[in-house]
Scaffold this motif. Structure first.
Motif, short mmCIF file in Angstrom:
data_model
loop_
_atom_site.label_atom_id
_atom_site.label_comp_id
_atom_site.label_asym_id
_atom_site.label_seq_id
_atom_site.Cartn_x
_atom_site.Cartn_y
_atom_site.Cartn_z
N SER A 35 0.96 -1.22 0.15
CA SER A 35 0.06 -0.07 0.08
C SER A 35 1.02 1.34 0.05
N PHE A 36 1.08 1.64 -1.04
CA PHE A 36 2.03 3.03 -1.34
C PHE A 36 1.27 4.17 -0.99
N LEU A 37 0.09 4.32 -0.91
CA LEU A 37 -0.51 5.33 -0.50
C LEU A 37 -1.53 5.21 0.65
N ASP A 38 -1.81 5.94 1.77
CA ASP A 38 -2.79 5.71 2.81
C ASP A 38 -3.64 7.08 2.90
N GLY A 98 -4.00 3.40 8.15
CA GLY A 98 -5.48 3.89 7.91
C GLY A 98 -6.42 2.72 7.42
N GLU A 99 -7.37 3.11 7.01
CA GLU A 99 -8.58 2.45 6.31
C GLU A 99 -8.82 2.34 4.71
N SER A 100 -7.98 3.16 4.09
CA SER A 100 -7.95 3.08 2.67
C SER A 100 -6.73 3.76 2.14
N GLY A 101 -6.66 3.61 0.62
CA GLY A 101 -5.55 4.28 -0.03
C GLY A 101 -5.36 3.64 -1.36
N MET A 102 -4.14 3.58 -1.66
CA MET A 102 -3.86 2.93 -3.00
C MET A 102 -2.78 2.13 -3.03
N TYR A 103 -2.83 0.97 -3.75
CA TYR A 103 -1.63 -0.02 -3.63
C TYR A 103 -0.89 0.01 -5.04
N VAL A 104 0.35 -0.69 -5.17
CA VAL A 104 0.92 -0.95 -6.27
C VAL A 104 1.38 -2.45 -6.34
N SER A 105 1.06 -3.09 -7.40
CA SER A 105 1.38 -4.32 -7.36
C SER A 105 2.32 -4.65 -8.55
N TYR A 106 3.19 -5.71 -8.27
CA TYR A 106 4.16 -6.25 -9.42
C TYR A 106 3.94 -7.76 -9.41
N SER A 141 -8.98 -1.07 0.71
CA SER A 141 -9.64 -0.77 1.69
C SER A 141 -9.81 -1.90 2.60
N THR A 142 -9.96 -1.43 4.06
CA THR A 142 -10.26 -2.39 5.08
C THR A 142 -11.62 -2.08 5.72
N MET A 143 -12.41 -1.21 5.19
CA MET A 143 -13.57 -0.51 6.05
C MET A 143 -14.78 -1.81 5.86
N THR A 144 -14.74 -2.47 4.82
CA THR A 144 -15.81 -3.67 4.79
C THR A 144 -15.03 -4.96 4.83
N GLY A 145 -13.94 -4.97 5.31
CA GLY A 145 -13.13 -6.18 5.15
C GLY A 145 -11.99 -5.82 4.08
#
Length: 214
Positions: A116-119, A127-135, A148-152
């Motif tokens: 998760s590179f942005l929170d 935190g509960e949400s943000g942006m990820y980067v995947s390789y 997001s972890t707000m609804t799981g």
């Protein structure tokens, strides 16, 4: 990585000219030993590595720091929260969400290959949400998307190739147009007390602000 560095330099150049408080929040490049130590934890726990684009970005900026903003009543602004997806995380902080399970516990992310590179809320990455980067080895899962972890724990499909996200941010700041408008909802860029923020223009802020594009 030239394309990535060009996009980042465009963004930070814009901040220096238009949002000096946000520019002042930028940390220098992350120490190589910090990146290696964090990547070592990721490799040990999940047999994974950091995306090369993220490691390249840390060569330009190792995250953000708190900046005192005069007139910032009740902490309405966080100068380092200048990207629409959240706060740029330091190498250790990107692991918080990905390694949030303890020994013997099930991985809540089901083995997904991301960090998760942005929170949206916390420079700690908690935190509960943000942006990820995947390789990911699966090319359809590579790039930048929302977590997001707000609804799981949940990941959206990648919305951008990694560099394209930063390019879209720059284009919107400079022209008021571009594909980012389709993904940020009602959020729009404003400058408040020398900080770049992304807000619903109808809701405003508790401090004086002006839209980047009236």
């Amino acid at each position: 990585m030239d394309q990535l560095f060009t996009a980042w330099d465009r963004l930070t150049g814009w901040l220096a000219e238009h949002a000096p408080a946000s520019h002042a929040s930028l940390l220098p490049s992350a120490a190589a030993r910090s990146v290696s130590a964090a990547e070592g934890r990721l490799s040990h726990e999940l047999d994974s590595t950091f995306p090369p684009e993220l490691k390249a970005l840390w060569q330009r900026c190792g995250g953000v720091q708190y900046v005192e903003v005069p007139g910032n009543r009740d902490g309405a602004l966080w100068a380092g929260n200048f990207l629409p997806g959240g706060i740029l995380l330091a190498p250790e902080a990107v692991l918080w969400q990905r390694l949030r399970f303890g020994p013997g516990e099930r991985d809540p992310w089901d083995g997904a290959d991301f960090v998760s590179f942005l929170d949206a809320e916390e420079p700690s990455g908690a935190g509960e949400s943000g942006m990820y980067v995947s390789y990911s080895i699966d090319p359809t899962l590579r790039g930048v998307g929302n977590w997001s972890t707000m609804t799981g724990p949940a990941l959206s499909p990648p919305a951008w190739p990694s560099t394209a996200y930063l390019e879209a941010v720059c284009r919107l700041l400079q022209t008021g147009e571009g594909p980012l408008l389709e993904t940020i909802g009602r959020g729009r860029p404003v400058v408040a007390l020398g900080s770049l923020a992304w807000i619903d223009l109808e809701e405003g802020l508790e401090v004086s602000w002006r839209p980047v594009h009236p």
